[in-house]
Every structure is written in structure tokens, then in C-alpha cells.
Design a protein around this motif. Structure first.
Motif, PDB file in Angstrom:
ATOM      1  N   ASP A   3       0.833  -1.210   0.000  1.00 23.61           N
ATOM      2  CA  ASP A   3       0.000   0.000   0.000  1.00 23.61           C
ATOM      3  C   ASP A   3       0.862   1.252   0.000  1.00 23.61           C
ATOM      4  O   ASP A   3       0.534   2.249  -0.656  1.00 23.61           O
ATOM      5  N   SER A   4       1.975   1.212   0.727  1.00 18.32           N
ATOM      6  CA  SER A   4       2.841   2.391   0.818  1.00 18.32           C
ATOM      7  C   SER A   4       3.454   2.732  -0.538  1.00 18.32           C
ATOM      8  O   SER A   4       3.675   3.908  -0.845  1.00 18.32           O
ATOM      9  N   TRP A  41      13.655  10.929  -6.178  1.00 13.26           N
ATOM     10  CA  TRP A  41      12.667  10.520  -5.188  1.00 13.26           C
ATOM     11  C   TRP A  41      11.937   9.291  -5.734  1.00 13.26           C
ATOM     12  O   TRP A  41      12.608   8.334  -6.107  1.00 13.26           O
ATOM     13  N   VAL A  42      10.607   9.286  -5.855  1.00 14.25           N
ATOM     14  CA  VAL A  42       9.915   8.090  -6.355  1.00 14.25           C
ATOM     15  C   VAL A  42       9.306   8.343  -7.732  1.00 14.25           C
ATOM     16  O   VAL A  42       8.340   7.679  -8.128  1.00 14.25           O
ATOM     17  N   ASP A  43       9.879   9.262  -8.474  1.00 17.21           N
ATOM     18  CA  ASP A  43       9.316   9.642  -9.770  1.00 17.21           C
ATOM     19  C   ASP A  43       9.707   8.633 -10.850  1.00 17.21           C
ATOM     20  O   ASP A  43      10.752   8.768 -11.486  1.00 17.21           O
ATOM     21  N   ILE A  44       8.859   7.635 -11.068  1.00 17.73           N
ATOM     22  CA  ILE A  44       9.132   6.617 -12.082  1.00 17.73           C
ATOM     23  C   ILE A  44       8.599   7.007 -13.464  1.00 17.73           C
ATOM     24  O   ILE A  44       8.596   6.192 -14.385  1.00 17.73           O
ATOM     25  N   SER A  69      10.195  -3.937  -5.720  1.00 17.74           N
ATOM     26  CA  SER A  69      10.411  -3.956  -7.168  1.00 17.74           C
ATOM     27  C   SER A  69       9.195  -4.484  -7.922  1.00 17.74           C
ATOM     28  O   SER A  69       8.858  -3.979  -9.004  1.00 17.74           O
ATOM     29  N   ALA A  70       8.514  -5.481  -7.353  1.00 16.63           N
ATOM     30  CA  ALA A  70       7.318  -6.001  -8.011  1.00 16.63           C
ATOM     31  C   ALA A  70       6.227  -4.934  -8.062  1.00 16.63           C
ATOM     32  O   ALA A  70       5.495  -4.821  -9.057  1.00 16.63           O
ATOM     33  N   GLY A  71       6.140  -4.152  -6.992  1.00 16.34           N
ATOM     34  CA  GLY A  71       5.153  -3.077  -6.967  1.00 16.34           C
ATOM     35  C   GLY A  71       5.464  -1.991  -7.980  1.00 16.34           C
ATOM     36  O   GLY A  71       4.559  -1.472  -8.653  1.00 16.34           O
ATOM     37  N   VAL A  72       6.737  -1.636  -8.105  1.00 18.85           N
ATOM     38  CA  VAL A  72       7.137  -0.641  -9.103  1.00 18.85           C
ATOM     39  C   VAL A  72       6.826  -1.142 -10.501  1.00 18.85           C
ATOM     40  O   VAL A  72       6.277  -0.406 -11.338  1.00 18.85           O
ATOM     41  N   ASP A  73       7.149  -2.401 -10.760  1.00 13.50           N
ATOM     42  CA  ASP A  73       6.840  -2.980 -12.076  1.00 13.50           C
ATOM     43  C   ASP A  73       5.335  -2.971 -12.344  1.00 13.50           C
ATOM     44  O   ASP A  73       4.903  -2.720 -13.477  1.00 13.50           O
ATOM     45  N   GLU A  74       4.546  -3.233 -11.319  1.00 13.54           N
ATOM     46  CA  GLU A  74       3.090  -3.226 -11.482  1.00 13.54           C
ATOM     47  C   GLU A  74       2.590  -1.827 -11.838  1.00 13.54           C
ATOM     48  O   GLU A  74       1.724  -1.671 -12.707  1.00 13.54           O
TER      49      GLU A  74
END
Length: 206
Positions: A3-4, A41-44, A69-74
Motif C-alpha cells: 500500500d505504501s 525521489w519516487v518519480d518513475i 520492485s514487483a510493486g514498481v513494475d506493477e
């Protein structure tokens, strides 16, 4: 996905894809594959526009975000950017980074200070620097002999485009001032220009 992870991305992407639209406009204008993003920061959003991005930051939230990493990929799949190659380096970009000289095609400097002073060695000759003005790096690059201004990113509503004509109009200070490294470091920010742009695109020439 944690969630975070989603909450941090929603906080970063509060303007509903605005940074991605900016990056897509630049991606359509330059031939770049590998990207270095210090102070990300978290700017993907960079990974939505380019296939291979190295993110660098010292922020603990950023480190926890990219650890999922799985969350970022999602999140990237949701944005239509599946199978991207990315890595996160938990480091101060003013210190040596685990990259070689001339390893990347594009250096991003978005509200993170004088990125170009410390990371240009990783940018190949002929590669590009995209810099914003507010934290001073666009002004710093404008006086750096290693760079040449080749475009400005202008905004019309929620659309961006790169303009490569009449560029001299975009680096005229509002008040008479000689722009130097010492001045920029003393101010900790850029100078006011009579015709501001959303971002400035430089090419490394030396």
C-alpha cells in the motif's frame, strides 16, 4: 504491491501524469535509451518514457519504494510501460556513482540542485541534459562549455512540446546580472529569465 508503494506514487503523481507528458515530449525529440535520474525521489515517470533508467536518491521513502520492485513494475504496467529495465542507487549523487564515463544517453535534473556539476561524466558526448530552472541547474548548464542549449520545453495547457528556434530569448536575465558558478551557488537557485520555459534541453558537446 505494498500500500505504501502506491501511496508514494500517488503523492508523486498528484498532477495525473504531468511529468510523464513532459518526458514523453522530450523522448520524441531525442534519441535516448539509457537515462540517469539523480534526485529522483519516487518519480518513475522516466521509465514510462524511456526503457532503461537509473534512479538515484538518499531519501528513505525512495529506498523503500524501489525496494518493492514487483510493486514498481506493477505501477509501470498500469501506465502502459511493461518490461522496463530500471535500478535504484541509494546514494548522494554528489558522490561517486556505480556508473562508467559516458554510460548514459540522457541526464535528468528536475528540482534536485546542480546535478550537471556532478554527473556530467556519466553522460556520453552528444547526449542530452534535461534541466529545470528553479533549482539553478539550467542556469548552470547555460554557462558550462560542455553544454549547448538545443531546445526548450514549452507548455500549453497539459501538453508539452520541444521548441528549437529562437533559443537565445530563453536565457536573458530579467535583471542585469553576470551568471557565474559562484553566484548560483550563493543563491542556491537559478536566475529569473524574461521568457521562462518548463524545462531546458542541452546537448553535451565537450
Amino acid at each position: 504491491m505494498k500500500d505504501s508503494t502506491r501511496k508514494l506514487w500517488e503523492r508523486q503523481d498528484a498532477h495525473d501524469g504531468d511529468r510523464a507528458r513532459l518526458f514523453h515530449a522530450v523522448a520524441a525529440h531525442v534519441d535516448a535509451t539509457t537515462v540517469l535520474y539523480p534526485g529522483s525521489w519516487v518519480d518513475i515517470a522516466a521509465s514510462i518514457a524511456w526503457p532503461d533508467v537509473t534512479y538515484v536518491d538518499t531519501d528513505g521513502n525512495a529506498e523503500r519504494f524501489f525496494a518493492d520492485s514487483a510493486g514498481v513494475d506493477e505501477l509501470l504496467v498500469e501506465a502502459g510501460a511493461a518490461n522496463r529495465r530500471w535500478r535504484f542507487v541509494p546514494s548522494d549523487y554528489t558522490q561517486p556513482l556505480p556508473l562508467g564515463d559516458g554510460e548514459v544517453d540522457l541526464l535528468l535534473s528536475c528540482y534536485a540542485g546542480f546535478v550537471s556539476e556532478h554527473c556530467t561524466e556519466h553522460l556520453r558526448i552528444g547526449g542530452w541534459l534535461l534541466a529545470t530552472a528553479s533549482h539553478g541547474d539550467a542556469a548552470m548548464a547555460s554557462i558550462d562549455p560542455r553544454y549547448r542549449l538545443v531546445g526548450v520545453v514549452v507548455r500549453n495547457g497539459d501538453r508539452y512540446r520541444v521548441q528549437d528556434e529562437d533559443l537565445e530569448r530563453y536565457t536573458v536575465p530579467k535583471t542585469p546580472v553576470v551568471v557565474t558558478k559562484d553566484l548560483l551557488h550563493e543563491r542556491g537557485r537559478g536566475v529569473g529569465w524574461t521568457r521562462p520555459a518548463a524545462a531546458y534541453l542541452f546537448q553535451r558537446v565537450g
